[in-house]
Scaffold this active site. Structure first.
Site, PDB file in Angstrom:
ATOM      1  N   PHE A 127      14.656  12.526  25.718  1.00  0.00           N
ATOM      2  CA  PHE A 127      14.875  11.136  26.126  1.00  0.00           C
ATOM      3  C   PHE A 127      13.788  10.670  27.113  1.00  0.00           C
ATOM      4  O   PHE A 127      12.983   9.777  26.814  1.00  0.00           O
ATOM      5  CB  PHE A 127      16.293  11.035  26.725  1.00  0.00           C
ATOM      6  CG  PHE A 127      16.552   9.853  27.599  1.00  0.00           C
ATOM      7  CD1 PHE A 127      16.203   8.566  27.192  1.00  0.00           C
ATOM      8  CD2 PHE A 127      17.169  10.013  28.839  1.00  0.00           C
ATOM      9  CE1 PHE A 127      16.457   7.456  28.007  1.00  0.00           C
ATOM     10  CE2 PHE A 127      17.438   8.924  29.662  1.00  0.00           C
ATOM     11  CZ  PHE A 127      17.076   7.646  29.244  1.00  0.00           C
ATOM     12  N   ILE A 128      13.721  11.301  28.269  1.00  0.00           N
ATOM     13  CA  ILE A 128      12.775  10.854  29.298  1.00  0.00           C
ATOM     14  C   ILE A 128      11.339  11.205  28.898  1.00  0.00           C
ATOM     15  O   ILE A 128      10.415  10.390  29.024  1.00  0.00           O
ATOM     16  CB  ILE A 128      13.131  11.476  30.672  1.00  0.00           C
ATOM     17  CG1 ILE A 128      14.552  11.064  31.091  1.00  0.00           C
ATOM     18  CG2 ILE A 128      12.116  11.061  31.738  1.00  0.00           C
ATOM     19  CD1 ILE A 128      15.086  11.777  32.318  1.00  0.00           C
ATOM     20  N   ASP A 180       8.859  27.504  22.810  1.00  0.00           N
ATOM     21  CA  ASP A 180       9.855  27.629  23.871  1.00  0.00           C
ATOM     22  C   ASP A 180       9.209  28.013  25.207  1.00  0.00           C
ATOM     23  O   ASP A 180       8.372  28.919  25.247  1.00  0.00           O
ATOM     24  CB  ASP A 180      10.855  28.727  23.449  1.00  0.00           C
ATOM     25  CG  ASP A 180      12.184  28.521  24.111  1.00  0.00           C
ATOM     26  OD1 ASP A 180      12.257  28.656  25.353  1.00  0.00           O
ATOM     27  OD2 ASP A 180      13.151  28.210  23.400  1.00  0.00           O
ATOM     28  N   ALA A 218      10.950  19.978  30.262  1.00  0.00           N
ATOM     29  CA  ALA A 218      11.789  20.807  29.384  1.00  0.00           C
ATOM     30  C   ALA A 218      12.812  21.543  30.240  1.00  0.00           C
ATOM     31  O   ALA A 218      12.465  22.149  31.249  1.00  0.00           O
ATOM     32  CB  ALA A 218      10.928  21.813  28.626  1.00  0.00           C
ATOM     33  N   GLN A 248      17.273  23.108  30.311  1.00  0.00           N
ATOM     34  CA  GLN A 248      18.669  23.115  29.928  1.00  0.00           C
ATOM     35  C   GLN A 248      19.281  22.103  30.890  1.00  0.00           C
ATOM     36  O   GLN A 248      19.314  22.340  32.096  1.00  0.00           O
ATOM     37  CB  GLN A 248      19.201  24.534  30.145  1.00  0.00           C
ATOM     38  CG  GLN A 248      20.610  24.815  29.715  1.00  0.00           C
ATOM     39  CD  GLN A 248      21.673  23.921  30.316  1.00  0.00           C
ATOM     40  OE1 GLN A 248      22.263  23.079  29.623  1.00  0.00           O
ATOM     41  NE2 GLN A 248      21.932  24.082  31.600  1.00  0.00           N
ATOM     42  N   TYR A 292      23.372  24.517  37.229  1.00  0.00           N
ATOM     43  CA  TYR A 292      22.253  23.632  36.873  1.00  0.00           C
ATOM     44  C   TYR A 292      21.572  23.090  38.141  1.00  0.00           C
ATOM     45  O   TYR A 292      20.340  23.091  38.250  1.00  0.00           O
ATOM     46  CB  TYR A 292      22.765  22.489  35.992  1.00  0.00           C
ATOM     47  CG  TYR A 292      21.798  21.349  35.814  1.00  0.00           C
ATOM     48  CD1 TYR A 292      20.635  21.484  35.054  1.00  0.00           C
ATOM     49  CD2 TYR A 292      22.046  20.110  36.411  1.00  0.00           C
ATOM     50  CE1 TYR A 292      19.746  20.428  34.896  1.00  0.00           C
ATOM     51  CE2 TYR A 292      21.173  19.046  36.249  1.00  0.00           C
ATOM     52  CZ  TYR A 292      20.019  19.209  35.502  1.00  0.00           C
ATOM     53  OH  TYR A 292      19.145  18.161  35.358  1.00  0.00           O
ATOM     54  N   LYS A 347      17.650  24.035  39.249  1.00  0.00           N
ATOM     55  CA  LYS A 347      16.629  23.014  39.538  1.00  0.00           C
ATOM     56  C   LYS A 347      16.104  23.190  40.969  1.00  0.00           C
ATOM     57  O   LYS A 347      14.915  23.035  41.239  1.00  0.00           O
ATOM     58  CB  LYS A 347      17.212  21.607  39.358  1.00  0.00           C
ATOM     59  CG  LYS A 347      17.399  21.211  37.910  1.00  0.00           C
ATOM     60  CD  LYS A 347      16.048  20.929  37.242  1.00  0.00           C
ATOM     61  CE  LYS A 347      16.202  20.508  35.811  1.00  0.00           C
ATOM     62  NZ  LYS A 347      14.934  20.238  35.149  1.00  0.00           N
ATOM     63  N   ASN A 394      20.984   9.330  37.733  1.00  0.00           N
ATOM     64  CA  ASN A 394      21.485   9.322  36.347  1.00  0.00           C
ATOM     65  C   ASN A 394      20.642   8.341  35.544  1.00  0.00           C
ATOM     66  O   ASN A 394      20.847   7.140  35.619  1.00  0.00           O
ATOM     67  CB  ASN A 394      22.942   8.870  36.306  1.00  0.00           C
ATOM     68  CG  ASN A 394      23.887  10.030  36.423  1.00  0.00           C
ATOM     69  OD1 ASN A 394      23.897  10.704  37.456  1.00  0.00           O
ATOM     70  ND2 ASN A 394      24.653  10.289  35.393  1.00  0.00           N
ATOM     71  N   ARG A 452      28.259   7.537  40.461  1.00  0.00           N
ATOM     72  CA  ARG A 452      26.952   8.063  40.077  1.00  0.00           C
ATOM     73  C   ARG A 452      25.899   7.022  40.427  1.00  0.00           C
ATOM     74  O   ARG A 452      26.200   5.840  40.584  1.00  0.00           O
ATOM     75  CB  ARG A 452      26.909   8.348  38.563  1.00  0.00           C
ATOM     76  CG  ARG A 452      27.910   9.404  38.089  1.00  0.00           C
ATOM     77  CD  ARG A 452      27.545  10.791  38.604  1.00  0.00           C
ATOM     78  NE  ARG A 452      28.494  11.825  38.207  1.00  0.00           N
ATOM     79  CZ  ARG A 452      29.478  12.278  38.978  1.00  0.00           C
ATOM     80  NH1 ARG A 452      29.688  11.772  40.180  1.00  0.00           N
ATOM     81  NH2 ARG A 452      30.259  13.255  38.569  1.00  0.00           N
TER      82      ARG A 452
HETATM   83  N1  LIG Z   1      18.741  12.287  31.998  1.00  0.00           N
HETATM   84  C1  LIG Z   1      19.028  12.359  33.279  1.00  0.00           C
HETATM   85  O1  LIG Z   1      19.807  11.553  33.789  1.00  0.00           O
HETATM   86  C2  LIG Z   1      18.404  13.414  34.158  1.00  0.00           C
HETATM   87  C3  LIG Z   1      18.785  13.461  35.509  1.00  0.00           C
HETATM   88  C4  LIG Z   1      18.203  14.432  36.334  1.00  0.00           C
HETATM   89  C5  LIG Z   1      17.245  15.283  35.829  1.00  0.00           C
HETATM   90  N2  LIG Z   1      16.903  15.223  34.515  1.00  0.00           N
HETATM   91  C6  LIG Z   1      15.900  16.165  34.019  1.00  0.00           C
HETATM   92  O2  LIG Z   1      14.907  15.452  33.300  1.00  0.00           O
HETATM   93  C7  LIG Z   1      14.411  16.258  32.250  1.00  0.00           C
HETATM   94  C8  LIG Z   1      14.500  15.525  30.924  1.00  0.00           C
HETATM   95  O3  LIG Z   1      15.863  15.201  30.669  1.00  0.00           O
HETATM   96  P1  LIG Z   1      16.338  14.348  29.415  1.00  0.00           P
HETATM   97  O4  LIG Z   1      17.510  13.566  29.842  1.00  0.00           O
HETATM   98  O5  LIG Z   1      15.175  13.676  28.802  1.00  0.00           O
HETATM   99  O6  LIG Z   1      16.901  15.507  28.477  1.00  0.00           O
HETATM  100  P2  LIG Z   1      16.573  15.841  26.948  1.00  0.00           P
HETATM  101  O7  LIG Z   1      17.536  16.912  26.563  1.00  0.00           O
HETATM  102  O8  LIG Z   1      16.547  14.600  26.135  1.00  0.00           O
HETATM  103  O9  LIG Z   1      15.100  16.431  27.044  1.00  0.00           O
HETATM  104  C9  LIG Z   1      14.819  17.783  27.306  1.00  0.00           C
HETATM  105  C10 LIG Z   1      13.731  18.214  26.348  1.00  0.00           C
HETATM  106  O10 LIG Z   1      13.373  19.561  26.625  1.00  0.00           O
HETATM  107  C11 LIG Z   1      13.323  20.293  25.397  1.00  0.00           C
HETATM  108  N3  LIG Z   1      13.657  21.675  25.710  1.00  0.00           N
HETATM  109  C12 LIG Z   1      14.837  22.171  26.145  1.00  0.00           C
HETATM  110  N4  LIG Z   1      14.760  23.502  26.323  1.00  0.00           N
HETATM  111  C13 LIG Z   1      13.494  23.854  26.001  1.00  0.00           C
HETATM  112  C14 LIG Z   1      12.812  25.092  25.961  1.00  0.00           C
HETATM  113  N5  LIG Z   1      13.430  26.236  26.288  1.00  0.00           N
HETATM  114  N6  LIG Z   1      11.514  25.102  25.581  1.00  0.00           N
HETATM  115  C15 LIG Z   1      10.884  23.956  25.217  1.00  0.00           C
HETATM  116  N7  LIG Z   1      11.489  22.758  25.215  1.00  0.00           N
HETATM  117  C16 LIG Z   1      12.782  22.706  25.602  1.00  0.00           C
HETATM  118  C17 LIG Z   1      14.347  19.629  24.493  1.00  0.00           C
HETATM  119  O11 LIG Z   1      14.160  19.851  23.114  1.00  0.00           O
HETATM  120  C18 LIG Z   1      14.176  18.159  24.877  1.00  0.00           C
HETATM  121  O12 LIG Z   1      13.176  17.554  24.093  1.00  0.00           O
HETATM  122  C19 LIG Z   1      15.185  17.565  32.299  1.00  0.00           C
HETATM  123  O13 LIG Z   1      14.447  18.487  33.050  1.00  0.00           O
HETATM  124  C20 LIG Z   1      16.451  17.173  33.036  1.00  0.00           C
HETATM  125  O14 LIG Z   1      17.038  18.274  33.690  1.00  0.00           O
HETATM  126  C21 LIG Z   1      17.461  14.311  33.654  1.00  0.00           C
END
Ligand SMILES: NC(=O)c1ccc[n+]([C@@H]2O[C@H](COP(=O)([O-])OP(=O)(O)OC[C@H]3O[C@@H](n4cnc5c(N)ncnc54)[C@H](O)[C@@H]3O)[C@@H](O)[C@H]2O)c1
Length: 329
Positions: free
Chosen positions: A11-12, A55, A78, A80, A148, A152, A177, A215
């Site tokens: 997403f991001i 990965d 990237a 979990q 989690y 982080k 969020n 949130r």
């Molecule tokens: N969405 C939120 O509100 C939010 C809030 C705080 C932090 N974050 C952080 O921002 C980042 C992006 O989040 P997002 O919401 O876009 O999530 P998302 O799940 O859409 O994106 C994560 C990406 O990482 C890839 N990925 C996961 N495990 C991997 C691995 N082992 N090797 C290679 N690629 C891998 C996935 O395929 C995915 O494309 C993450 O680090 C998340 O923890 C997101």
């Protein structure tokens, strides 16, 4: 500028990749497509981005990729990202978020990158410690309530260590969020995506807990602007990227319903009531959170400018476009 985005199919990451292409970067995406999707990358791949599938837990692969790409800036997204999965599978969470992050940091150091930008969390890192005052500022010692948040925090601390040991140049951005188009409704974390899809399908939401939990919602475009700015500066340490405001889940549902109605014909089916049912609260979730964006304002000149109602309307609009109106059938 050559940039590498881990998690760039997510997403991001996909929005970030689009913005980097837009500013003329040569972008490589490293992603295992576990939660990311190729369809998120349609415009990026057309615009010249390169996807390398693999990965981050595979050290040799990460080293080879960095060696091949030799980027100046690495955006490490990237991860979990699920609180509940981190509780049920803590070792998996640590393998991806701690060991995977170390792999990316080490490989980046080995090829001498200029700047490392780490996606951390403002929502899960602070917990509910006795010193916590909302909106939480970066000086508060994190006391996460789930694995989690801890994994982080560990990523941030590795970066702090690498700065002390090697002058490795990095910044840890603590996202609130984040919501907006392309967020997956399949995960457990994207409240706006999950509730938005239900609303557009004319279905009622289920809320975990009583809905008064709060949130800090931040719109994707605002967040991307902050990430880009942070990558161009030498600001170090941790920076909150959120609105500083608490929004309860009940208020979010009402705002979503309102935003849906504002879309007129392209919103939810007529007569959708959107009344929540309630289920038991989930472990590891904080009762209240908002993060203070003061440091981002002072040091990055960043202020989130998208009002919640506008961001929600844009998100729902994108969902309607994606489903081609099928949800109305
Ligand atoms: N969405 C939120 O509100 C939010 C809030 C705080 C932090 N974050 C952080 O921002 C980042 C992006 O989040 P997002 O919401 O876009 O999530 P998302 O799940 O859409 O994106 C994560 C990406 O990482 C890839 N990925 C996961 N495990 C991997 C691995 N082992 N090797 C290679 N690629 C891998 C996935 O395929 C995915 O494309 C993450 O680090 C998340 O923890 C997101």
């Amino acid at each position: 500028m050559k940039t590498l985005v881990t998690g760039g199919a997510g997403f991001i990451g996909s929005h970030l990749t689009d913005a980097l292409i837009e500013r003329g970067d040569e972008v490589t995406i490293l992603d295992n497509l576990s939660t990311g999707k190729l369809e998120n990358l349609e415009s990026a791949l057309t615009g010249g981005a390169v996807l390398i599938e693999g990965d981050i837990t595979d050290r040799a692969f990460v080293e080879a990729t960095l060696e091949k790409v030799r980027p100046q800036t690495v955006f490490h997204l990237a991860a979990q990202g699920e609180v509940q999965r981190s509780i049920t599978e803590p070792a998996f969470d640590a393998t991806v978020n701690v060991v995977g992050t170390i792999n990316v940091i080490e490989a980046s150091k080995a090829v001498g990158i200029d700047r490392f930008v780490f996606a951390s969390t403002g929502g899960a890192i602070y917990g509910e410690g006795s010193n916590l005052e909302l909106p939480a500022s970066e000086e508060i010692t994190p006391e996460p309530l789930c694995q989690y948040g801890l994994s982080k925090f560990a990523g941030e601390q590795y970066l702090a260590l690498y700065r002390r040991m090697y002058m490795f140049n990095s910044v840890s951005l603590r996202f609130g969020n984040v919501y907006g188009p392309r967020q997956s409704p399949k995960g457990e974390a994207g409240a706006v995506a999950i509730f938005g899809e239900l609303l557009m399908a004319g279905q009622n939401p289920t809320v975990f807990g009583d809905g008064t939990q709060t949130r800090d919602f931040v719109y994707i475009d605002d967040l991307i602007e902050a990430i880009l700015t942070a990558s161009r500066t030498d600001v170090e340490g941790q920076i909150n990227l959120g609105s500083g405001e608490e929004t309860s889940i009940l208020d979010l549902l009402a705002a979503l319903h309102e935003a849906g109605l504002s879309l007129n014909g392209s919103g939810p089916p007529e007569g959708t009531e959107f009344n929540p049912a309630f289920d038991r609260g989930r472990p590891g979730e904080v009762k209240r959170i908002a993060i203070n964006p003061g440091r981002a304002a002072r040091e990055l000149g960043w202020n989130p400018t998208t009002p919640l109602e506008d961001g929600l309307a844009r998100t729902l609009e994108a969902m309607g476009t994606r489903s081609g109106g099928i949800t109305h059938a």
